[in-house]
Design a protein around this motif. Structure first.
Motif, PDB file in Angstrom:
ATOM      1  N   GLN A  27       0.841  -1.192   0.000  1.00  0.00           N
ATOM      2  CA  GLN A  27       0.000   0.000   0.000  1.00  0.00           C
ATOM      3  C   GLN A  27       0.876   1.241   0.000  1.00  0.00           C
ATOM      4  O   GLN A  27       1.951   1.283   0.643  1.00  0.00           O
ATOM      5  CB  GLN A  27      -0.892  -0.001   1.245  1.00  0.00           C
ATOM      6  CG  GLN A  27      -2.168   0.796   1.136  1.00  0.00           C
ATOM      7  CD  GLN A  27      -3.156   0.187   0.151  1.00  0.00           C
ATOM      8  OE1 GLN A  27      -3.199  -1.017  -0.043  1.00  0.00           O
ATOM      9  NE2 GLN A  27      -3.941   1.041  -0.475  1.00  0.00           N
ATOM     10  N   GLU A  28       0.436   2.258  -0.698  1.00  0.00           N
ATOM     11  CA  GLU A  28       1.152   3.542  -0.716  1.00  0.00           C
ATOM     12  C   GLU A  28       1.393   4.037   0.705  1.00  0.00           C
ATOM     13  O   GLU A  28       0.502   3.976   1.554  1.00  0.00           O
ATOM     14  CB  GLU A  28       0.327   4.573  -1.492  1.00  0.00           C
ATOM     15  CG  GLU A  28       0.990   5.939  -1.589  1.00  0.00           C
ATOM     16  CD  GLU A  28       0.155   6.931  -2.390  1.00  0.00           C
ATOM     17  OE1 GLU A  28      -0.986   6.584  -2.767  1.00  0.00           O
ATOM     18  OE2 GLU A  28       0.650   8.048  -2.649  1.00  0.00           O
ATOM     19  N   VAL A  63       2.826  -0.867  -6.052  1.00  0.00           N
ATOM     20  CA  VAL A  63       2.420  -0.010  -4.948  1.00  0.00           C
ATOM     21  C   VAL A  63       1.040   0.544  -5.268  1.00  0.00           C
ATOM     22  O   VAL A  63       0.865   1.288  -6.238  1.00  0.00           O
ATOM     23  CB  VAL A  63       3.418   1.145  -4.729  1.00  0.00           C
ATOM     24  CG1 VAL A  63       2.969   2.011  -3.558  1.00  0.00           C
ATOM     25  CG2 VAL A  63       4.821   0.596  -4.484  1.00  0.00           C
ATOM     26  N   PRO A 102      -2.316   2.829  -4.700  1.00  0.00           N
ATOM     27  CA  PRO A 102      -2.676   4.120  -4.086  1.00  0.00           C
ATOM     28  C   PRO A 102      -3.632   3.934  -2.911  1.00  0.00           C
ATOM     29  O   PRO A 102      -4.382   2.957  -2.862  1.00  0.00           O
ATOM     30  CB  PRO A 102      -3.364   4.879  -5.226  1.00  0.00           C
ATOM     31  CG  PRO A 102      -2.997   4.155  -6.464  1.00  0.00           C
ATOM     32  CD  PRO A 102      -2.724   2.730  -6.077  1.00  0.00           C
ATOM     33  N   SER A 158       6.637   3.983   0.488  1.00  0.00           N
ATOM     34  CA  SER A 158       6.454   3.536  -0.899  1.00  0.00           C
ATOM     35  C   SER A 158       5.480   4.467  -1.622  1.00  0.00           C
ATOM     36  O   SER A 158       4.513   4.965  -1.040  1.00  0.00           O
ATOM     37  CB  SER A 158       5.904   2.102  -0.920  1.00  0.00           C
ATOM     38  OG  SER A 158       6.789   1.229  -0.250  1.00  0.00           O
ATOM     39  N   GLN A 159       5.740   4.664  -2.918  1.00  0.00           N
ATOM     40  CA  GLN A 159       4.906   5.524  -3.747  1.00  0.00           C
ATOM     41  C   GLN A 159       4.478   4.754  -4.996  1.00  0.00           C
ATOM     42  O   GLN A 159       5.207   3.863  -5.453  1.00  0.00           O
ATOM     43  CB  GLN A 159       5.684   6.776  -4.162  1.00  0.00           C
ATOM     44  CG  GLN A 159       6.135   7.632  -2.999  1.00  0.00           C
ATOM     45  CD  GLN A 159       7.045   8.772  -3.421  1.00  0.00           C
ATOM     46  OE1 GLN A 159       7.435   8.882  -4.578  1.00  0.00           O
ATOM     47  NE2 GLN A 159       7.385   9.637  -2.474  1.00  0.00           N
ATOM     48  N   PRO A 160       3.350   5.104  -5.578  1.00  0.00           N
ATOM     49  CA  PRO A 160       2.901   4.395  -6.790  1.00  0.00           C
ATOM     50  C   PRO A 160       3.943   4.404  -7.906  1.00  0.00           C
ATOM     51  O   PRO A 160       4.069   3.440  -8.663  1.00  0.00           O
ATOM     52  CB  PRO A 160       1.631   5.162  -7.194  1.00  0.00           C
ATOM     53  CG  PRO A 160       1.094   5.678  -5.903  1.00  0.00           C
ATOM     54  CD  PRO A 160       2.311   6.041  -5.081  1.00  0.00           C
TER      55      PRO A 160
END
Lengths: 110, 115
Positions: free
Chosen positions: A14-15, A108, A110, A80-82
């Protein structure tokens, strides 16, 4: 004989949470380790590296940990980022020659 | 920025054809490499070169040859293409001495299909 192994073909996170990608190696002669990221239709790009004389290297959201006794390294991505969604390859160097793992697909959400 | 250019993005060839994959770099790097990427196998080294007219076999050289007549250009040759050579081919370069673990710079890759 796979000298560098990434045993998880994929990872979903998950983001905002932490992503942990793992890599194991068998050759004690490896003295330098690198992580590469690859987007579809592009070549791999260098992400972060660590020498065998260190156990941790940090660069912004990315940290690589090396456990020589266990012959194990890991890449932590926090948060973590998309845009981090990609294939991640670990690589190990011996006498300048790089051996790559099979890759882990990180997604990842959003 | 280092630029590594591979001449073709997609290539379709027939079994038995001779295939040339070209790679050009603009940063005067001494070392050049050819890898192939296959699902579940990662990147595997086919051939590398640490100087003009020098070449060394990698882990999977069978069925391939290479040519490096100029420093900036490294060619991969499939003498007689076979279906098991269908793959993504990646060229890479790096600076430094041969044993220096400098990072690699990759091209965008050539997806080769052999029918």
């Amino acid at each position: 004989d796979q000298q560098v192994k990434q045993n998880s073909p994929s990872l979903s996170v998950q983001e905002g949470r932490i992503s942990i990608l793992n890599c194991d190696y068998t050759n004690s002669m490896f003295d330098y380790f690198l992580w590469y990221k690859k987007y579809p239709a592009e070549g791999p790009t260098f992400l972060i590296s660590i020498s065998s004389i260190k156990d941790k290297n940090e660069d912004g959201r990315f940290t690589v940990f090396l456990n020589k006794s266990a012959k194990h390294l890991s890449l932590h991505i926090v948060p973590s980022q998309p845009g981090d969604s990609a294939v991640y390859f670990c690589a190990a160097s011996s006498y300048g020659k790089l051996t790559f793992g099979q890759g882990t697909i990180l997604t990842v959400h959003p | 920025d280092v630029k590594v250019t591979q001449s073709s993005r997609y290539l379709v060839k027939r079994t038995g054809e001779k295939v040339f994959l070209e790679c050009v770099q603009d940063m005067d790097h001494e070392n050049m490499f050819w890898y192939r990427q296959d699902p579940g196998l990662g990147l595997r080294l086919i051939y590398f070169s640490y100087d003009v007219k020098m070449k060394e076999k990698g882990d999977i050289p069978e069925g391939y040859s290479v040519s490096r007549e100029k420093k900036e250009r490294f060619s991969l040759i499939l003498e007689s293409a076979s279906t098991n050579q269908t793959s993504m081919y990646l060229c890479a370069t790096r600076t430094g001495g041969w044993v220096t673990p400098e990072k690699l710079f990759f091209g965008s890759g050539t997806q080769l299909s052999v029918l």
